[in-house]
Design a protein around this motif. Structure first.
Motif, PDB file in Angstrom:
ATOM      1  N   ARG A  98       0.866  -1.175   0.000  1.00 40.85           N
ATOM      2  CA  ARG A  98       0.000   0.000   0.000  1.00 40.85           C
ATOM      3  C   ARG A  98       0.906   1.229   0.000  1.00 40.85           C
ATOM      4  O   ARG A  98       2.130   1.114   0.063  1.00 40.85           O
ATOM      5  N   ASP A  99       0.317   2.418  -0.067  1.00 41.55           N
ATOM      6  CA  ASP A  99       1.134   3.630  -0.111  1.00 41.55           C
ATOM      7  C   ASP A  99       2.103   3.702   1.060  1.00 41.55           C
ATOM      8  O   ASP A  99       3.250   4.111   0.908  1.00 41.55           O
ATOM      9  N   GLU A 100       1.626   3.290   2.244  1.00 42.19           N
ATOM     10  CA  GLU A 100       2.488   3.400   3.414  1.00 42.19           C
ATOM     11  C   GLU A 100       3.483   2.240   3.509  1.00 42.19           C
ATOM     12  O   GLU A 100       4.466   2.316   4.245  1.00 42.19           O
ATOM     13  N   ALA A 101       3.232   1.130   2.781  1.00 36.47           N
ATOM     14  CA  ALA A 101       4.130  -0.033   2.822  1.00 36.47           C
ATOM     15  C   ALA A 101       4.122  -0.700   1.458  1.00 36.47           C
ATOM     16  O   ALA A 101       3.449  -1.711   1.247  1.00 36.47           O
ATOM     17  N   PRO A 102       4.852  -0.133   0.503  1.00 36.69           N
ATOM     18  CA  PRO A 102       4.825  -0.675  -0.864  1.00 36.69           C
ATOM     19  C   PRO A 102       5.356  -2.105  -0.917  1.00 36.69           C
ATOM     20  O   PRO A 102       6.093  -2.559  -0.040  1.00 36.69           O
ATOM     21  N   ASP A 103       4.950  -2.795  -1.960  1.00 33.57           N
ATOM     22  CA  ASP A 103       5.515  -4.103  -2.258  1.00 33.57           C
ATOM     23  C   ASP A 103       7.030  -3.967  -2.421  1.00 33.57           C
ATOM     24  O   ASP A 103       7.527  -2.910  -2.849  1.00 33.57           O
ATOM     25  N   PRO A 104       7.809  -5.021  -2.094  1.00 32.31           N
ATOM     26  CA  PRO A 104       9.270  -4.921  -2.215  1.00 32.31           C
ATOM     27  C   PRO A 104       9.749  -4.491  -3.601  1.00 32.31           C
ATOM     28  O   PRO A 104      10.736  -3.758  -3.713  1.00 32.31           O
ATOM     29  N   VAL A 105       9.049  -4.925  -4.657  1.00 36.42           N
ATOM     30  CA  VAL A 105       9.446  -4.494  -6.000  1.00 36.42           C
ATOM     31  C   VAL A 105       9.172  -3.006  -6.185  1.00 36.42           C
ATOM     32  O   VAL A 105      10.003  -2.254  -6.719  1.00 36.42           O
ATOM     33  N   GLN A 106       8.014  -2.564  -5.757  1.00 38.06           N
ATOM     34  CA  GLN A 106       7.701  -1.140  -5.856  1.00 38.06           C
ATOM     35  C   GLN A 106       8.681  -0.292  -5.043  1.00 38.06           C
ATOM     36  O   GLN A 106       9.132   0.767  -5.501  1.00 38.06           O
ATOM     37  N   GLN A 107       9.040  -0.767  -3.850  1.00 38.73           N
ATOM     38  CA  GLN A 107       9.974  -0.020  -3.011  1.00 38.73           C
ATOM     39  C   GLN A 107      11.338   0.059  -3.663  1.00 38.73           C
ATOM     40  O   GLN A 107      12.010   1.097  -3.617  1.00 38.73           O
ATOM     41  N   ALA A 108      11.757  -1.031  -4.298  1.00 41.25           N
ATOM     42  CA  ALA A 108      13.052  -1.021  -4.980  1.00 41.25           C
ATOM     43  C   ALA A 108      13.045  -0.053  -6.154  1.00 41.25           C
ATOM     44  O   ALA A 108      14.048   0.642  -6.404  1.00 41.25           O
ATOM     45  N   MET A 109      11.941   0.024  -6.885  1.00 42.65           N
ATOM     46  CA  MET A 109      11.846   0.988  -7.983  1.00 42.65           C
ATOM     47  C   MET A 109      11.938   2.418  -7.453  1.00 42.65           C
ATOM     48  O   MET A 109      12.585   3.285  -8.062  1.00 42.65           O
ATOM     49  N   ILE A 110      11.320   2.673  -6.289  1.00 39.27           N
ATOM     50  CA  ILE A 110      11.389   4.006  -5.680  1.00 39.27           C
ATOM     51  C   ILE A 110      12.815   4.316  -5.218  1.00 39.27           C
ATOM     52  O   ILE A 110      13.376   5.374  -5.522  1.00 39.27           O
ATOM     53  N   SER A 111      13.418   3.367  -4.499  1.00 40.98           N
ATOM     54  CA  SER A 111      14.753   3.584  -3.925  1.00 40.98           C
ATOM     55  C   SER A 111      15.817   3.779  -4.995  1.00 40.98           C
ATOM     56  O   SER A 111      16.793   4.508  -4.792  1.00 40.98           O
ATOM     57  N   SER A 112      15.625   3.139  -6.149  1.00 41.91           N
ATOM     58  CA  SER A 112      16.615   3.226  -7.231  1.00 41.91           C
ATOM     59  C   SER A 112      16.322   4.363  -8.192  1.00 41.91           C
ATOM     60  O   SER A 112      17.035   4.512  -9.188  1.00 41.91           O
ATOM     61  N   HIS A 113      15.276   5.146  -7.925  1.00 36.23           N
ATOM     62  CA  HIS A 113      14.868   6.238  -8.834  1.00 36.23           C
ATOM     63  C   HIS A 113      14.675   5.691 -10.250  1.00 36.23           C
ATOM     64  O   HIS A 113      15.157   6.264 -11.230  1.00 36.23           O
ATOM     65  N   ALA A 114      13.923   4.576 -10.314  1.00 35.99           N
ATOM     66  CA  ALA A 114      13.804   3.842 -11.572  1.00 35.99           C
ATOM     67  C   ALA A 114      12.555   4.192 -12.362  1.00 35.99           C
ATOM     68  O   ALA A 114      12.193   3.482 -13.294  1.00 35.99           O
ATOM     69  N   SER A 115      11.879   5.280 -11.998  1.00 40.03           N
ATOM     70  CA  SER A 115      10.684   5.673 -12.739  1.00 40.03           C
ATOM     71  C   SER A 115      10.686   7.173 -12.977  1.00 40.03           C
ATOM     72  O   SER A 115      11.034   7.957 -12.091  1.00 40.03           O
ATOM     73  N   GLN A 116      10.294   7.576 -14.184  1.00 39.30           N
ATOM     74  CA  GLN A 116      10.112   9.003 -14.464  1.00 39.30           C
ATOM     75  C   GLN A 116       8.654   9.264 -14.818  1.00 39.30           C
ATOM     76  O   GLN A 116       7.845   9.523 -13.934  1.00 39.30           O
ATOM     77  N   CYS A 117       8.288   9.136 -16.103  1.00 39.23           N
ATOM     78  CA  CYS A 117       6.894   9.419 -16.446  1.00 39.23           C
ATOM     79  C   CYS A 117       5.946   8.414 -15.803  1.00 39.23           C
ATOM     80  O   CYS A 117       4.788   8.720 -15.554  1.00 39.23           O
ATOM     81  N   GLY A 118       6.417   7.203 -15.539  1.00 37.26           N
ATOM     82  CA  GLY A 118       5.611   6.215 -14.851  1.00 37.26           C
ATOM     83  C   GLY A 118       4.717   5.384 -15.738  1.00 37.26           C
ATOM     84  O   GLY A 118       4.102   4.429 -15.271  1.00 37.26           O
ATOM     85  N   PHE A 119       4.622   5.714 -17.033  1.00 39.43           N
ATOM     86  CA  PHE A 119       3.704   4.989 -17.909  1.00 39.43           C
ATOM     87  C   PHE A 119       4.099   3.520 -18.021  1.00 39.43           C
ATOM     88  O   PHE A 119       3.254   2.633 -17.968  1.00 39.43           O
TER      89      PHE A 119
END
Length: 479
Positions: A98-119
Motif C-alpha cells: 500500500r502507499d504506506e508499505a509498498p511491495d518490495p518491487v515497488q519499493q526497490a523501484m522508488i529507492s533506485s529512482h527507476a521511474s520518471q513518467c511512470g507509464f
C-alpha cells in the motif's frame, strides 16, 4: 439487467481469480483482450496500453494457469479473456503493498529512482514481481531476460536493473500459488453471437473441428491475438487448445523429444536447451518472456511464417509433426509441412498434436544463428540452422535450413549436396556459399535486401566452421 445464470444459480461468463478474489465477466466477449477488460469493465487502469502488440510490456500482468503453481508474466494486450477462464490473474493493483508499505518491487523501484513518467512502470513492476516469485538471487543475465519484453524511453535501464537486484536478492516468493482454488475451466461459453469452445480432450477438439469448419483455432494467440487487439475483429466461433490434455504433454524417449502442440516455448525450453544448446539460445530470443510464456511451439510452425524462428532449427534437426484428423493420425516431416506462403499441409479438420525432434546423433554438431537489427524483440532478417556429422575430418552428413530466404522456411539442398563427402575446412564451406544462389531467390524488403540475405547466409557457413573449429581448439587445449 441482471446477469444470466446457469443451472446452479451461478453467473455465466468467464470465471477466474482476479487479485485473489473470484471474478466473473458475464457480458464480455471471450475474445476481448484481457487489457481491454481490465482497463474498461474491471476499472483497473494501472495496467497500461502502449503498443497493443506485445512489444513494449506496459500491459504486463502475472498469471497462474489452472492447476499450476508458477506465476508467469504475460502481455494483457494479446491474451484473451477466454484464455483466463479458470486461471488466476494478478495486476499491479493486486500487489500486497500500500502507499504506506509498498511491495518490495515497488519499493526497490522508488529507492533506485527507476521511474520518471511512470507509464511503463507498472509493466516493469509486474515483470520483476514474476521474477521475484522464482526465489534465489538472479544474475544480470536472468534480469536482462526478465526485462527484455519491457520498453523504457525515459529513465534508462541502469536504475531499473538495480531495482531488480534489490527486489530479487535472495527474496522469498510473495505468492507461490493462488490463495484459493481457481474455478474449473468451462468447455463452452456464449456471449451474444460469439461462441468460445475449450475442449479438454483431443477427441473433443477433433469433434469440434469437424462441426465448426470455419472456427478460429487459438493456441497461445501471440500472432492471432493481433486481430483482437489491433484490428478489433472477433471470430464467431473460437476453439482454444489450451486445456486439451493430450496436447499439454511433453515426453522424452531414448531417440526423441516429443512436445505437445499446446506446450509453450517457456515449458519446452529447458529440455530443448539441454539437448541442443544452440536451439535453446534461439528460443531465449523468441519474443520476450511474456511472449514465450504463452506462445506454443506448434503455433509458431502452424502460422507458416517464412521468418519464424523455430522452423529452420527444427527442420535442420529432422523434426516431424504428428497430425490428427477425421481419417486418423499421420506423421509428416517438417520440411514437407510448408507448401507455400502461409500455406501448410494441414487438412481443414486436422490439428497438430505433437512435434517429434530426434535425439542428437553421435558426432553431430548443431548450430543456429538469428540475424536481426536488435538482439531482443525483433523479427529475423535471416535465420540459419545447421546440423553436421563429421567423420575423419570429412562431412558425412549435412542439413541446412534457412528462414527469411524464401516464401517458406526451406532446406538448402544444393548447398548440402555441395558439402557432403567434402573435407571439413573453411575453404570448403566458403566455396559452398555460392550454391546458395541455386537454392534461394530472396526478396528485397524493409528488413534486408536480397543481396544482403545471400551474403549473410554464405557468411553463416563460414561462421559454422569457425565456431566448431574454435570449440575443438578449446577442447584440445584443455586436455
Amino acid at each position: 439487467m441482471a446477469p444470466p445464470l446457469n443451472r446452479s444459480g451461478q453467473e455465466t461468463g468467464v470465471r477466474f481469480l482476479l487479485n485473489g478474489r473470484e471474478h466473473v465477466a458475464p457480458s464480455a466477449l471471450p475474445t476481448m483482450t484481457a487489457l481491454d477488460y481490465l482497463r474498461g469493465e474491471a476499472g483497473l487502469r494501472g495496467t497500461k496500453e502502449g503498443c497493443a502488440e506485445g512489444d513494449c510490456g506496459a500491459c504486463t500482468v502475472v498469471m497462474v494457469r489452472h492447476g499450476g503453481t508458477r506465476p508467469e508474466a504475460i502481455n494483457a494486450c494479446l491474451y484473451t479473456l477466454g484464455q483466463l477462464d479458470g486461471a488466476s490473474l494478478v495486476t499491479v493493483e493486486g500487489l500486497s503493498g500500500r502507499d504506506e508499505a509498498p511491495d518490495p518491487v515497488q519499493q526497490a523501484m522508488i529507492s533506485s529512482h527507476a521511474s520518471q513518467c511512470g507509464f511503463c512502470t507498472p509493466g516493469f513492476v509486474m515483470a520483476l514481481w514474476a521474477l521475484r516469485q522464482e526465489g534465489g538471487a538472479p544474475d544480470d543475465d536472468a534480469i536482462h531476460e526478465a526485462l527484455a519484453g519491457n520498453l523504457c524511453r525515459c529513465t534508462g535501464y541502469r536504475p531499473i536493473v538495480e531495482a531488480a537486484r534489490q527486489a530479487c536478492r535472495n527474496a522469498p516468493p510473495d505468492q507461490e500459488v493462488p490463495d484459493r482454488a481457481t474455478p474449473a475451466p468451462q468447455e463452452s461459453l456464449t456471449t451474444g453471437d460469439a461462441l468460445w469452445l475449450a475442449p479438454a480432450t483431443l477427441d473433443g477438439l477433433l469433434t469440434l473441428k469437424r462441426s465448426h469448419s470455419g472456427a478460429l483455432l487459438l493456441a497461445g494467440g501471440t500472432d492471432v491475438g493481433l486481430q483482437f487487439s489491433k484490428e478489433r475483429r472477433h471470430a464467431a466461433v473460437t476453439i482454444s487448445t489450451s486445456h486439451v490434455r493430450e496436447l499439454r504433454l511433453m515426453s522424452e524417449t531414448a531417440d526423441a523429444l516429443h512436445i505437445g502442440a499446446a506446450v509453450t516455448i517457456s515449458e519446452a525450453l529447458p529440455a530443448c536447451e539441454e539437448a541442443w544448446p544452440a536451439l535453446g539460445a534461439i528460443m531465449r530470443r523468441f519474443g520476450s518472456r511474456q511472449i514465450r510464456n504463452v506462445a506454443t511451439v506448434a503455433g509458431n510452425l502452424a502460422n507458416a511464417s517464412p521468418i519464424g524462428d523455430l522452423a529452420p532449427c527444427l527442420m535442420a534437426l529432422d523434426a516431424a509433426l504428428d497430425l490428427a484428423g477425421p481419417d486418423g493420425e499421420r506423421r509428416i516431416p517438417l520440411e514437407g509441412f510448408f507448401r507455400a506462403y502461409r500455406r501448410t499441409a494441414l487438412g481443414d479438420a486436422e490439428v497438430i498434436t505433437r512435434i517429434r525432434i530426434p535425439r542428437p546423433a553421435d558426432r553431430s554438431v548443431f548450430r543456429a544463428w538469428k540475424i536481426s537489427k536488435r538482439h531482443d524483440q525483433d523479427i529475423s532478417a535471416v535465420i540459419g540452422a545447421f546440423r553436421v556429422i563429421l567423420r575423419d575430418d570429412r562431412i558425412a552428413d549435412m542439413r541446412i535450413a534457412f528462414g527469411g530466404m524464401a516464401a517458406v522456411p526451406a532446406r538448402a539442398l544444393e548447398t548440402e549436396r555441395a558439402l557432403i563427402d567434402q573435407t571439413w575446412s573453411e575453404g570448403t564451406l566458403r566455396d559452398a556459399g555460392g550454391a546458395l544462389e541455386r537454392d534461394f531467390t530472396p526478396i528485397d524488403d524493409q528488413r534486408a535486401s536480397a543481396a544482403y540475405r545471400l551474403r549473410v547466409a554464405a557468411n553463416l557457413l563460414i561462421r559454422l566452421y569457425r565456431d566448431v573449429a574454435g570449440e575443438s581448439a578449446v577442447e584440445v587445449n584443455q586436455t
